[in-house]
Design a protein around this motif. Structure first.
Motif, PDB file in Angstrom:
ATOM      1  N   VAL A 171       0.838  -1.208   0.000  1.00  0.00           N
ATOM      2  CA  VAL A 171       0.000   0.000   0.000  1.00  0.00           C
ATOM      3  C   VAL A 171       0.873   1.258   0.000  1.00  0.00           C
ATOM      4  O   VAL A 171       0.687   2.171  -0.808  1.00  0.00           O
ATOM      5  CB  VAL A 171      -0.964  -0.012   1.213  1.00  0.00           C
ATOM      6  N   ARG A 172       1.872   1.281   0.878  1.00  0.00           N
ATOM      7  CA  ARG A 172       2.715   2.488   0.948  1.00  0.00           C
ATOM      8  C   ARG A 172       3.534   2.648  -0.334  1.00  0.00           C
ATOM      9  O   ARG A 172       3.709   3.763  -0.827  1.00  0.00           O
ATOM     10  CB  ARG A 172       3.623   2.432   2.171  1.00  0.00           C
ATOM     11  N   ALA A 173       4.034   1.531  -0.843  1.00  0.00           N
ATOM     12  CA  ALA A 173       4.868   1.606  -2.056  1.00  0.00           C
ATOM     13  C   ALA A 173       4.053   2.175  -3.225  1.00  0.00           C
ATOM     14  O   ALA A 173       4.548   3.010  -3.986  1.00  0.00           O
ATOM     15  CB  ALA A 173       5.409   0.228  -2.395  1.00  0.00           C
ATOM     16  N   LEU A 174       2.793   1.758  -3.357  1.00  0.00           N
ATOM     17  CA  LEU A 174       1.956   2.264  -4.458  1.00  0.00           C
ATOM     18  C   LEU A 174       1.495   3.697  -4.195  1.00  0.00           C
ATOM     19  O   LEU A 174       1.253   4.456  -5.139  1.00  0.00           O
ATOM     20  CB  LEU A 174       0.753   1.337  -4.668  1.00  0.00           C
ATOM     21  N   GLU A 175       1.365   4.055  -2.923  1.00  0.00           N
ATOM     22  CA  GLU A 175       0.949   5.436  -2.605  1.00  0.00           C
ATOM     23  C   GLU A 175       2.001   6.462  -3.037  1.00  0.00           C
ATOM     24  O   GLU A 175       1.668   7.628  -3.274  1.00  0.00           O
ATOM     25  CB  GLU A 175       0.644   5.576  -1.112  1.00  0.00           C
ATOM     26  N   VAL A 176       3.252   6.037  -3.137  1.00  0.00           N
ATOM     27  CA  VAL A 176       4.290   6.956  -3.618  1.00  0.00           C
ATOM     28  C   VAL A 176       3.951   7.382  -5.050  1.00  0.00           C
ATOM     29  O   VAL A 176       3.959   8.578  -5.376  1.00  0.00           O
ATOM     30  CB  VAL A 176       5.683   6.279  -3.564  1.00  0.00           C
ATOM     31  N   LEU A 177       3.603   6.410  -5.889  1.00  0.00           N
ATOM     32  CA  LEU A 177       3.246   6.738  -7.283  1.00  0.00           C
ATOM     33  C   LEU A 177       1.976   7.582  -7.333  1.00  0.00           C
ATOM     34  O   LEU A 177       1.859   8.512  -8.138  1.00  0.00           O
ATOM     35  CB  LEU A 177       3.052   5.450  -8.093  1.00  0.00           C
ATOM     36  N   GLN A 178       1.026   7.246  -6.475  1.00  0.00           N
ATOM     37  CA  GLN A 178      -0.232   8.005  -6.429  1.00  0.00           C
ATOM     38  C   GLN A 178       0.038   9.472  -6.073  1.00  0.00           C
ATOM     39  O   GLN A 178      -0.525  10.383  -6.691  1.00  0.00           O
ATOM     40  CB  GLN A 178      -1.159   7.369  -5.391  1.00  0.00           C
TER      41      GLN A 178
END
Lengths: 132, 362
Positions: B257-264
């Motif tokens: 979740v955190r890793a994808l939130e960076v891209l978001q």
């Protein structure tokens, strides 16, 4: 910005209100204490996603409130905190630190008028014979 | 029957960046109970609001934490603005969200690095922190500060970002994205990461709801809740916002979740740079909050929902300022993930909720 919903209630109504929120599936957000001339103002906050409500009540210094940690375990953090900083006692906290939650050098530092703080100062004061 | 042992864990421990103590009740190598304790560095910053006027206190809120520093100044400012009925210019709202989302990028990169360090992947740790430096460089170029930005005021922001600098931010983020995607590939698809985090520290959706956890910790257990999705401030200008959710509930899901939130967050910054309006960046705020007035707001910090409350007394000094940080809300959930886990998994479990004791001990 969040809608500003503050609902004034009596302290005796708090537990029933919390049970109603719990039954409706609302989330527990926070307990906020603050010092007022009549004692301590407590604000319990609950949320259901975007809807967001604050229950506001005033209790006298040294009052005892029922814990809601049997409904919302995470409230133990805020009940211990409010006890240590304001001197409000919560009956039946799931994890009760008994006043040792915060390592503060004075009792109830956010509420110097609380009975606990006044008693601690009285105990620390030298007796007449010691002064002599 | 196995012997029970109580192992004190923290507040000083090699894997704990900040002081939290746990009494771990162990049966053989399994944790059967964990009792948390904070309170070692309580700083009384909430009380300090009585001694600093409401304009000056914004500088104190930035110093509550070195990672969410801008977020706290934003949360405080928006609460005082609600208290006094101040409407912030649209450009200021956009600039605030741009800095706030960049803060999320640097916070998550910091955490991903710490996580990699926690499971012994030193090179991944270094790469995450190398990329994080680029975000700190953006802060330095746009505000002059790398940690304490001092950009947010009650009424708006105190410095603008010129259009060429906004385009420069996009160029930096465009350059960062492919490099980060390589790291993302490692976090999400490398077998060693999956083996270390998969199935560790599980929290079911039901437990996450019951324990009221917030932020990426909650979203990793299937709760689709994110304050940003309500469209407050400049978030309302986004074409669409969907919280990133995983249903696995384990340490791997929290990493995902955190890793994808960076891209978001990178996408949000780029979209806001495209749409930023040309208006003033602040309105003058004069006078004092009315006696008895109060306001409460929430903000999605990198670690989750943060609650802010203020009460005025008719003077420049507030009666009360309250922050309920995401970590204090997530402690009960963290304890739940520890029950039943191996002793060797305790440090990693604590790390996966991304605790920020500095915020919690405000």
């Amino acid at each position: 910005m969040d809608p500003q919903v503050f609902i004034d209630i009596e302290p005796e109504q708090m537990r029933a209100r919390a049970e109603a929120y719990h039954k409706r599936g609302w989330r527990f957000v926070n307990i906020c204490g603050s010092t007022v001339p009549e004692g301590v103002e407590l604000i319990y906050t609950f949320s259901d996603g975007e809807p967001f409500e604050n229950l506001r009540m005033t209790v006298p210094n040294g009052a005892t409130m029922p814990s809601v940690s049997d409904l919302y375990l995470n409230s133990f953090f805020f009940e211990n905190e409010t006890h240590d900083l304001y001197g409000v006692t919560f009956a039946g906290i799931a994890i009760d630190f008994g006043g040792a939650f915060y390592a503060v050098s004075v009792p109830t530092p956010m509420n110097p008028a609380s009975a606990q703080a006044v008693n601690a100062l009285a105990e620390a004061r030298p007796t007449t014979s010691e002064e002599a | 029957m196995a012997n029970r042992t109580v192992i004190p864990f923290g507040p000083q421990h090699p894997v704990l960046p900040e002081p939290i103590h746990l009494d771990l009740v162990i049966e053989d190598e399994k944790v059967v109970e964990a009792v948390p304790q904070v309170g070692f560095i309580h700083r009384g910053l909430e009380k300090l609001v009585e001694k600093r006027d409401y304009q000056t206190y914004v500088n104190i809120t930035e110093r509550i934490c070195g990672i969410c520093s801008f977020g706290h100044s934003l949360g405080y400012a928006q609460t005082v603005e609600a208290l006094m009925g101040v409407e912030v210019p649209r450009r200021a709202e956009f600039l605030r969200v741009i800095w706030h989302e960049l803060s999320r990028v640097h916070s998550h990169l910091l955490w991903l690095g710490l996580l990699a360090d926690g499971f012994g992947f030193e090179n991944l740790f270094m790469q995450c922190w190398r990329l994080r430096e680029r975000v700190l460089d953006i802060f330095e170029r746009t505000t002059g500060g790398r940690v304490i930005l001092s950009a947010c005021n009650v009424g708006g922001v105190n410095q603008d970002i010129a259009d060429e600098d906004l385009r420069g931010i996009v160029v930096v983020l465009d350059g960062l994205r492919p490099e980060y995607s390589e790291l993302l590939n490692t976090f999400l698809y490398d077998r060693s990461v999956e083996n270390r985090l998969g199935g560790v520290g599980c929290l079911s959706k039901k437990d996450a709801v019951d324990l009221c956890v917030v932020g990426p910790f909650a979203r990793a257990s299937g709760i689709s809740e994110d304050i940003r999705s309500y469209g407050y401030g400049a978030y309302g200008a986004l074409a669409g916002f969907e919280p990133i959710v995983s249903t696995r509930g384990d340490g791997y899901a929290r990493c995902e979740v955190r890793a994808l939130e960076v891209l978001q967050s990178i996408d949000i910054v780029k979209e806001l740079v495209d749409k930023i309006p040309d208006t003033p960046i602040a309105v003058p705020v004069k006078g004092a909050p009315m006696a008895g007035s109060c306001a409460a707001t929430r903000l999605e910090q990198p670690r989750g929902e943060c609650y802010y409350y203020t009460r005025g007394n008719g003077t420049k000094f507030l009666d009360r300022f309250r922050i309920r940080t995401p970590t204090s809300q997530n402690v009960a959930g963290m304890v739940a993930t520890l029950q039943g886990c191996d002793l060797a998994d305790v440090p990693l479990n604590v790390l996966t909720i991304d605790p920020c004791i500095s915020c919690t001990e405000r």
